[in-house]
Design an enzyme around this catalytic site. Structure first.
Site, PDB file in Angstrom:
ATOM      1  NE  ARG A 225      -4.221  -1.634   0.235  1.00 34.37           N
ATOM      2  CZ  ARG A 225      -4.350  -2.770  -0.415  1.00 34.37           C
ATOM      3  NH1 ARG A 225      -3.362  -3.182  -1.211  1.00 34.37           N
ATOM      4  NH2 ARG A 225      -5.441  -3.505  -0.308  1.00 34.37           N
ATOM      5  CD  GLU A 254      -3.111   3.177  -5.390  1.00 29.48           C
ATOM      6  OE1 GLU A 254      -4.002   2.315  -5.559  1.00 29.48           O
ATOM      7  OE2 GLU A 254      -1.983   2.940  -4.881  1.00 29.48           O
ATOM      8  CG  HIS A 273      -3.207  -0.778  -6.822  1.00 28.86           C
ATOM      9  ND1 HIS A 273      -3.580  -0.110  -5.679  1.00 28.86           N
ATOM     10  CD2 HIS A 273      -3.147  -2.088  -6.477  1.00 28.86           C
ATOM     11  CE1 HIS A 273      -3.741  -0.975  -4.687  1.00 28.86           C
ATOM     12  NE2 HIS A 273      -3.475  -2.182  -5.151  1.00 28.86           N
TER      13      HIS A 273
END
Length: 312
Positions: A225, A254, A273
């Site tokens: 993360r 993000e 991602h």
């Protein structure tokens, strides 16, 4: 967990997709709707569409994500303390580990410099070229992804140092450090892969101090993360050459906004991602559903029970 003594009645939400209906049947369950008092719920979406309330009959909920920080932040899991919750932790490990290896190998072999080249000048790349053969890789958070990555690295001649909460030895790692000793690993390893869960304790786990302790030839890969790395500190380290580079499948913030410094740094690689794309993620989740429905139907505890106190 006590045996259900019958085929468990399992709802699939938010929609009863045929793949998951078949997965439930393969595991020995019967698909019903939430209105039909199911024993369990297989969830295929995120927390934003999760029901406000669950039927009293529900004893187990399977989530499709490996990370559950959003479910905890929203308080959904804590609102149902009688329910056993499981994540998809471990289901996607090999896929994500492969992506981590790709980023690390690309960095060490100077792929960003090669891709930016517009002329044939091999000598320009020599200072940036390295190898994983004989290198030591620090795996921060040696859970399913880290454990899947270790043999991949070993096949290239690299050894690993692992960090986990308990310090219990991780198979294949040369040494395993408990999280209390994490500061020891930064100057020891040649490169790092961040694969820890996102919890309040791991927020900005890698900051300016940790980056400064790394070798100037180190590549830092994050497939966990974005919150685990202090983005401003990373930009500073990459700009100053404190470390060689970073491969990021996740960022903070993000999505990473256009114009952010990370986009223009020549020693930063960013993938959006997508280390676990839908074409690979969905079949892997179907396999996990089959496994856990089988366990639930047999009265055996499912895989990847969520520890609310630990945050994963």
């Amino acid at each position: 967990m006590a045996s259900t003594q019958r085929s468990p009645r399992i709802a699939v939400g938010p929609r009863p997709d045929d793949m998951f209906v078949r997965a439930v049947a393969s595991g020995g369950g019967i698909t019903v709707s939430l209105e039909e008092s199911p024993d369990a719920l297989i969830w295929t979406s995120g927390p934003d569409t999760f029901p406000a309330a669950l039927p009293e009959s529900v004893r187990w909920v399977q989530l499709s994500s490996a990370g559950v920080e959003n479910w905890l932040t929203e308080g959904i899991i804590k609102r149902h303390p009688r329910v056993l919750w499981t994540s998809a932790a471990g289901a996607y490990s090999a896929t994500v580990a492969e992506h981590a290896l790709m980023l690390l190998l690309a960095g060490v072999r100077a792929l960003p410099h090669h891709l930016a080249a517009s002329s044939w000048a091999p000598e320009e790349f020599y200072p940036h070229l390295g190898t994983l053969r004989g290198a030591t890789i620090g795996i921060i958070g040696a859970g399913g992804i880290g454990r899947a990555l270790i043999p991949m690295l070993a096949s290239l001649g690299a050894q690993t140092l692992a960090v986990n909460r308990s310090g219990r030895p991780v198979p294949g790692a040369v040494e395993t450090f408990p999280v209390e000793r994490i500061d020891e690993i930064w100057p020891l390893a040649d490169h790092f892969v961040i694969s820890a869960a996102a919890t309040p304790d791991t927020e900005q786990l890698v900051g300016a101090e940790e980056l400064a302790a790394m070798k100037p030839t180190a590549w830092l890969v994050n497939i966990a993360r974005g919150s685990l790395i202090d983005t401003d500190a990373l930009v500073g380290a990459l700009t100053a050459g404190t470390i060689a580079g970073a491969g990021l499948d996740v960022t903070d913030p993000e999505p990473l906004p256009a114009g952010h410094p990370l986009w223009s740094l020549p020693n930063a690689m960013i993938t959006p991602h997508d280390s676990n794309p839908p074409a690979l993620r969905v079949p892997a989740y179907v396999e996990r559903v089959v496994e856990n429905v089988t366990r639930f139907a047999s009265g055996v505890e499912p895989v990847a029970v969520i520890d609310v106190s630990a945050g994963y």
